[in-house]
Motif scaffolding. Structure first.
Motif, short mmCIF file in Angstrom:
data_model
loop_
_atom_site.label_atom_id
_atom_site.label_comp_id
_atom_site.label_asym_id
_atom_site.label_seq_id
_atom_site.Cartn_x
_atom_site.Cartn_y
_atom_site.Cartn_z
N THR A 155 7.98 5.69 2.28
CA THR A 155 8.05 4.41 1.57
C THR A 155 9.11 3.52 2.21
O THR A 155 10.26 3.92 2.38
CB THR A 155 8.37 4.61 0.08
OG1 THR A 155 7.34 5.40 -0.51
CG2 THR A 155 8.45 3.27 -0.64
N SER B 128 4.28 0.20 -8.54
CA SER B 128 3.17 1.14 -8.25
C SER B 128 2.14 1.18 -9.38
O SER B 128 1.49 2.20 -9.62
CB SER B 128 3.70 2.55 -7.96
OG SER B 128 4.53 2.56 -6.82
N GLY C 151 4.12 2.53 -3.80
CA GLY C 151 5.33 3.34 -3.74
C GLY C 151 6.53 2.64 -4.31
O GLY C 151 7.65 3.19 -4.32
N SER D 150 9.18 1.47 -6.89
CA SER D 150 9.68 2.27 -8.01
C SER D 150 9.83 1.49 -9.31
O SER D 150 9.68 2.05 -10.40
CB SER D 150 11.02 2.92 -7.65
OG SER D 150 11.98 1.92 -7.32
N THR E 294 4.06 2.07 1.07
CA THR E 294 4.06 3.45 1.57
C THR E 294 3.12 3.55 2.76
O THR E 294 1.97 3.12 2.68
CB THR E 294 3.63 4.43 0.46
OG1 THR E 294 4.58 4.37 -0.61
CG2 THR E 294 3.57 5.86 0.99
#
Length: 286
Positions: free
Chosen positions: A174, A217, A232, A234, A244
């Motif tokens: 990522t 994501s 990816g 967060s 990613t």
């Protein structure tokens, strides 16, 4: 020396000492007098981080020859102590054409040149344009509304070296960047990077921007496929954009990952299509 102000000055001296109050007197303006200072200009050249100032100034005013053109630069508030800067008409330091009556200067927007620097500022900037003649000084206060402030790449989170997995394996990595825009996150249109293979002298993805997302994501980037693809990222809407990427082993049956040195150029684009300065990151794939 006679001083002529074509607009009321923004700052008037006020001295307080015990019970003594002193203030500068009002300056009378004659509406029939035409200012020799016109076409005042200011630009914040964000891509090169420079400030440009300019004005058309008459060489003769009231039978007096022009001796000097300067400015007082306050930056984004008149509460600042102004920086005094000379403007020139000799075709250098920001002036384009010699002796055309347009006096200008271009300086770096850093503390080596001025104390009143601009950073992630919006709103207005304030300038006094000053033309000095033999016995008269003409002051033209002016203000300029700042244009669109370009977004800025704050930091890049990416490995310096990526080792391919053995055999037909696949690894996921990522890549993230933190982005700032003074006008707000909702003004960011696109964040991404291009990938240049140095040894192969070629651009990946045909040179197109590999987009990054601040979606937490939550969005499937591959609709219609049996396996969903997630960025990816967060945390949604935290100013950090991510993607990613898959790295394949040398014996993978369907995909190939090139080895060598790659130059990744990250960029952010706002809704007015203004681009941030590129941030380069080099990664070696082994």
């Amino acid at each position: 020396v006679k001083e002529i102000k074509f607009q009321a000055m923004r700052l008037c001296l006020l001295l307080i000492l015990g019970f003594l109050f002193m203030a500068c007197p009002d300056v009378e303006e004659d509406p029939d007098i035409v200012s020799p200072v016109t076409n005042t200009q200011f630009s914040f050249l964000q891509d090169v981080n420079k400030l440009y100032f300019g004005a058309d100034v008459e060489s003769v005013y009231g039978d007096e020859q022009l001796s000097e053109v300067s400015i007082l630069w306050y930056g984004n508030t008149t509460q600042n102590i102004p920086n005094a800067l000379l403007l020139n008409d000799n075709g250098t330091n920001g002036d384009i054409i010699t002796n055309d009556g347009l006096y200008a200067v271009e300086i770096s927007n850093d503390t080596s040149s001025v104390s009143n620097t601009l950073d992630d500022d919006s709103g207005y900037v304030y300038i006094d344009f000053i033309a000095m003649y033999q016995n008269e000084t003409v002051i033209m206060p002016d203000s300029f509304r700042m244009g669109n402030i370009i977004p800025r790449i704050v930091s890049v989170f990416a490995p310096d070296t990526i080792v391919r997995p053995p055999g037909n394996g696949q690894d996921l990595h990522t890549i993230s960047v933190e982005v700032f825009d003074v006008d707000g996150l909702n003004t960011i249109q696109t964040v991404g990077f291009t990938s240049y293979h140095v040894e192969g002298d070629s651009m990946l993805a045909s040179g197109n921007l590999i987009e990054m997302y601040d979606d937490g994501s939550e969005v499937n980037l591959c609709p219609g496929f049996s396996q969903e693809c997630l960025s990816g990222d967060s945390l949604k809407n935290d100013d950090t954009f991510s993607i990613t990427i898959a790295i394949y082993g040398p014996d993978h049956s369907q995909q190939t990952t090139k080895t060598g040195t790659f130059q990744w150029d990250f960029i952010a684009i706002d809704q007015m299509l203004a681009k941030s300065n590129k941030v380069m990151h080099e990664v070696i794939v082994e």
